[in-house]
Structures are given as C-alpha cells and as structure tokens.
Scaffold this active site. Structure first.
Site, short mmCIF file in Angstrom:
data_model
loop_
_atom_site.label_atom_id
_atom_site.label_comp_id
_atom_site.label_asym_id
_atom_site.label_seq_id
_atom_site.Cartn_x
_atom_site.Cartn_y
_atom_site.Cartn_z
N ASP A 1 42.93 9.13 -12.92
CA ASP A 1 43.92 8.71 -13.91
C ASP A 1 44.57 9.90 -14.60
OD1 ASP A 1 44.19 5.88 -13.86
OD2 ASP A 1 42.09 5.78 -14.43
N HIS B 1 41.91 1.77 -6.52
CA HIS B 1 40.51 1.41 -6.69
C HIS B 1 39.91 0.85 -5.42
CE1 HIS B 1 41.45 1.83 -11.02
NE2 HIS B 1 40.31 2.47 -10.93
N CYS C 1 34.08 12.88 -12.82
CA CYS C 1 33.71 11.77 -11.94
C CYS C 1 34.90 11.24 -11.16
CB CYS C 1 33.03 10.66 -12.73
SG CYS C 1 34.06 9.99 -14.04
N GLU D 1 40.61 11.05 -19.30
CA GLU D 1 41.45 10.64 -18.17
C GLU D 1 42.87 10.31 -18.59
OE1 GLU D 1 39.91 7.18 -16.18
OE2 GLU D 1 39.26 6.23 -18.03
C1 PEP Z 1 39.28 8.33 -12.82
O1 PEP Z 1 40.28 7.83 -13.32
O2 PEP Z 1 39.24 9.48 -12.33
C2 PEP Z 1 38.03 7.56 -12.77
C3 PEP Z 1 36.90 8.10 -12.36
O3 PEP Z 1 38.10 6.25 -13.12
P1 PEP Z 1 38.68 5.11 -12.14
O4 PEP Z 1 38.96 5.75 -10.80
O5 PEP Z 1 37.67 4.05 -12.04
O6 PEP Z 1 39.92 4.68 -12.82
MG MG Z 2 40.08 6.05 -14.47
#
Ligand code: PEP
Ligand code: MG
Length: 547
Positions: free
Chosen positions: A452, A188, A499, A428
């Site tokens: 994820d 993150h 996303c 995810e």
């Molecule tokens: C993902 O897991 O692809 C996602 C967009 O969520 P995050 O990266 O915030 O876990």
């Molecule tokens: Mg995620």
C-alpha cells in the site's frame, strides 16, 4: 499445442487438467417465489444431488484414507436427511413462498449460528460442516457447480478474474495451479496465492473457455501455460519438478540456522499468514514468528461475520502453535477489495481511498469490539502483538486503545481471562511514514506495508491489471518513506519490520538491512530462500544505499 503467456506470481510447475472456475450466483432476493411448488421440487432435487455427492465422497475417502476420515461425511448425510431440516425448508417455501435458495440459506445459516454460539470447538466444527453443506446446496441450486471441486483429482484452475474470497473458498488440496486473465501483481488475490504457494500466472490475455477440461501444463518460471502439451514439454517440466524437489531439500538444510550476513548483521525472518491453516507452512519453513496475520480473510468466503468465539479459536490456535514466538495479529483490513456482501457497505467511487482498514473498523465499532475481545482472550495463550492497518494519524491509535480498555472492562465483568498485547501500526500510507515520529510515541512496533505504501506514494492502484509495467517498488520516493519510518521507530526505541512484498525482494535485501529494517516478514515459502540469500550477503562490501 497452444501456449498462453502471462505474468508470474508464484514460481512453479504444474501438470493436470485445466478447469474453468465459475462464480456461483447467490440468490438473495427476498421477493416471494412465483411458483412455490416448483421451488419445492428444486429444493428436493438439490438435496438429493448433494446427498449423492456426499455419499460418493464418503466411499472414495473411505477407500483412500480410511473409516475415521470418511465419518465426517456421515455428519453431512445425517444433516441432509434430518426431517427437521427438510421440514423447515419446506415450510419457508410453501408457507412463506421463499425461493429454494433463500430457504436453504436461512435455515442453514441459523443452524450454523446455533452451533457457533456453543462455546465448544466440536460444535465450532459442526458449524463449518453446515456452512460447507450450504455452499454445496447453493452451488447446485444456482446451476453453476464447479464439479471438479467434488472430484479427488486436483486441477489447474483458470478464471477471468478471481476475488480473494473466491480463492479463499476453494479447497487448496484441489489446486495444482492458478491461471487468470485479469489480476495484478500486488492484488490481494496474488498475495493469497503466494501464501498458498500454488504456481500462479496472471494476465493470460488469450485464455479461452474452449480449453476447459483439456490437458495442460503450467510453467511459471517461463511464464507459460501450455494447452495439450507435447510429450517433450511434459518431459522438460517433469525434470523441472525434480530440480524443484532437490532445491527444496537443499533449503531444508537451513532449518535451525540463523539469518546472519557474512559480516555478522542479524535480522529476523517472520512469515505472513491469512488463516490458521497456514501455520503448518510457517512451522515447516522454520520462520522465527508471524509478522502479519491478515485476519480479514477470516471474514471472507462466507455469508456472515465470524463470531467472537470463532475468532478466539482461530487466534488461540495460531498462538498456541507458535509458542514463545511472536504472532502479529493485524486487526481486520476490510474495505476496498476485501468486502464481503454481508457487511452491506455502500458503493464507493474510489474504494482504495475509501473506508478501509482502521477507518472501517472505527465506523463499525461492534464488529471491531468483537474482534478485539477475541484477540484479548486469545492473547493469554502465546506471545501476540496487535497491529492496526491503514493508520494515518495518532487519533486512530488512541481511539483503538480506548476501545481496548472498554473490552477489558467488559471481559472482566464477564469473568473471562484476557491479556493486553503490544500494539503496533502498519506504516503503509505516506501520512504514517511522514508522521512516524508522532505515531512512534503511541506504538510498541512498526511494520512497513510496502504494497500500500507504494500504491499511495506513486498514486497507482495496485488492483489495476497492467499497472505492473509502471509500478516500481524500488522508486526512490518509496525508499525515502521507508527510511523515515525506520529512523523514527529507532529514535523512539521500537523495532521496525516490513511485511509488504518488498520484504521478499532479494534485489533489495542488502539495502533494507543497511537501512536498518529489523524484521522481514514474507510468505512462508520464501523464508528459507531469504535466509539462504542473507547468509551470502556482506554488508561491508555492498554499496547499495547509494544505488
Ligand atoms: C501492505 O500493504 O504492504 C500489506 C502488507 O498489507 P496488505 O497487502 O494486506 O494490504
Ligand atoms: Mg496494506
């Protein structure tokens, strides 16, 4: 000259001083202080140091920006000199034998809370001032001040490791670049660096503390950090910065243009954000909407949960700024690596498989309801969607819908305006992809979280440094899960976006369009490069599905 090599996270070039980040140590031990007089002296000395810092800052800002901008520091000065503030801290130290850090923490937290509870944005800003002062006082008291944070000159920061909240807490105007020894590509903190669009290099194994304060240059295109770069290296990098500027200008010509392939296939490009501050970049890069607002970052880099009103203000400001464009507000994906101390979560052996995302929220219903109420209230001001993270079954959607209903009843009783937005889920987890047909019955949209999804499909921790060598977001298993979700979504007549970071991977854009992904949501700086790339694709000529 020394050269350190790493892994590129955000492309770019930066020239400036390298400064090491020192994580502040926060005293939360409530045990009585051994020597209250000593604590009293510490408090008074920290107060005077911060006062002097703020006065110096005020003078600098007045000289460079003007009287109006400098006025904000007068508020800080007033607070630090307020006899009531001083008295309250002294009472806690001398009468209750609290340590100076704890006294400051308690007094300023309670003051910030008082400001927050006043339903007025001016007082909301005062609350942020108080938090800012608290941080400055605690930094001085803990003796690990990052003095460059108080200077006007931005720096390249170096750290062994940075957490999302540490990065989030840094003043982005002070950052030219980021270099870390640890870290991983899909963590993150890497994603946050992308949303800040600051040249970032991770995995620089030989980063040395002796370099603190030295002249440095960062060239993430080449994945190099130069220490005491030669004049020739600097000349080349300045040239690269010039080319970057020219490329940016060329991309600007694409603003207002469509995201349509040569053979007429149109797709939406939206942007991912982590805070209302990122909205400027979304608008500047001409995104068609916001496909992921990572709201958990509102909870991080601070010492207490954001109140319903604070959250309402944050969501409202984003919705208002985007007008008729869609804003997908993801409910807080707390847990795992995104876990502020004040949430007092039990330690987990495998946090990525622990209480995270929607699981976390459904065990903390009061916290979840405060967020849902804030989203429902803000929804009146734009075109929102609510999205649930880490869903594995329909029950979680139904439980959230029931909580939303409760919130609506309460808001009605409180006489507050609200609107119920569309509700979607993130795909995810492999479970969500495999049961996407079931989830689609209770969802208005899907969004593929490939970071994820890849982690859980390949059983590879996205946080573990060095994993990128084995990590393969193009793995056929991941694409099979993506296709399942897209097909299930379309069969139920709901749109399917993406996303996760894969949405920004130009090597697979054509393939994603062929699979039928409807929305690509990427960090704001990638919107225009992606638009440029899509406009050069001819799906009739590409044979990507079989590759
Ligand atoms: C993902 O897991 O692809 C996602 C967009 O969520 P995050 O990266 O915030 O876990
Ligand atoms: Mg995620």
């Amino acid at each position: 000259m020394n050269i350190s090599n790493g892994i590129k996270i955000v492309e770019g070039v930066a020239l400036g001083k390298l400064r090491f980040y020192r994580a502040p140590f926060r005293e939360t031990n409530p045990a009585p202080a051994d020597d209250p007089v000593y604590e009293q002296v510490r408090f008074e000395s920290a107060r005077k140091t911060v006062l002097a810092q703020r006065r110096a800052m005020k003078d600098r800002v007045r000289d460079s920006l003007g009287e109006k901008e400098a006025a904000i520091f007068e508020v800080h000065e007033m607070l630090l000199e307020d006899p009531r503030f001083i008295q309250k801290c002294e009472d806690l130290i001398m009468e209750q034998r609290r340590r100076a850090d704890l006294a400051v923490n308690l007094v300023l937290d309670s003051l910030a809370q008082d400001f927050r509870e006043i339903d007025d944005p001016v007082f909301g800003a005062r609350s942020a001032d108080v938090q800012d002062l608290k941080k400055a006082m605690l930094d001085v008291l803990s003796g690990v001040e990052n003095e460059w944070e108080h200077s006007e000159t931005p720096v390249i920061i170096a750290a062994q490791e940075l957490t999302p909240s540490q990065l989030f807490n840094l003043d982005r105007d002070k950052l030219l670049g980021i270099v870390t020894q640890g870290g991983s590509q899909y963590s993150h903190v890497a994603i946050l660096a992308k949303s800040l669009n600051i040249p970032t290099l991770i995995g620089c194994m030989d980063l040395s503390r002796d370099w603190d304060g030295l002249d440095a240059a960062l060239d993430t295109y080449e994945e190099h950090l130069y220490i005491e770069p030669t004049a020739e290296v600097k000349r080349i990098l300045i040239q690269k910065q010039e080319i970057e500027r020219e490329n940016k200008l060329r991309l600007c010509m694409l603003k207002g243009q469509g995201n349509t392939t040569i053979d007429g296939h149109a797709v939406k490009i939206w942007a991912n954000i982590g805070s209302p501050q990122d909205v400027a970049a979304v608008l500047d890069n001409d995104a068609d909407g916001i496909g992921l607002f990572r709201t958990e970052f509102l909870y991080m880099g601070r010492d207490d949960e954001p109140s319903e009103f604070e959250q309402f203000q944050a969501y409202k400001s984003v919705l208002e700024a985007l007008g008729p464009r869609k804003v997908i507000i993801r409910t807080c994906d707390l847990g795992s690596d995104k876990l502020p101390d004040y949430l007092y979560h039990q330690k987990e052996e495998n946090p990525a498989l622990g209480c995270r995302g929607i699981r976390f929220c459904l065990t903390r219903r009061d916290l979840f309801k405060r967020q849902l109420r804030a989203i429902l209230r803000a929804s009146v001001f734009g075109n929102p969607g609510i999205m649930l993270p880490m869903v594995v079954d329909v029950k979680e959607i139904m439980m959230t819908k029931a909580l939303i209903e409760q919130c609506c009843d309460e808001l009605k009783k409180d006489g507050l305006e609200y609107k119920v937005p569309d509700m979607g889920v993130m795909i995810e987890t492999p479970a969500a992809a495999l049961c996407a047909d079931e989830l689609a019955k209770e969802s208005d949209f899907f969004s593929l979280g490939t970071n994820d999804l890849t982690q859980y499909a390949l059983a590879m921790d996205r946080q573990t440094p060095g994993m990128e060598r084995a990590w393969d977001a193009h793995n056929p298993a991941v694409f099979k899960l993506i296709e399942m979700a897209v097909n299930a979504g379309h069969a139920a007549d709901i749109p399917v976006g993406m996303c996760g970071e894969l949405a920004a991977d130009l090597d697979v854009t054509a393939k994603l369009l062929q699979i039928g992904v409807d929305v690509l949501s990427v960090d704001p700086a990638t919107v225009l490069p992606l638009r440029q790339h899509i406009r050069g694709i001819n799906l009739e000529e590409s044979d990507t599905l079989s590759s």
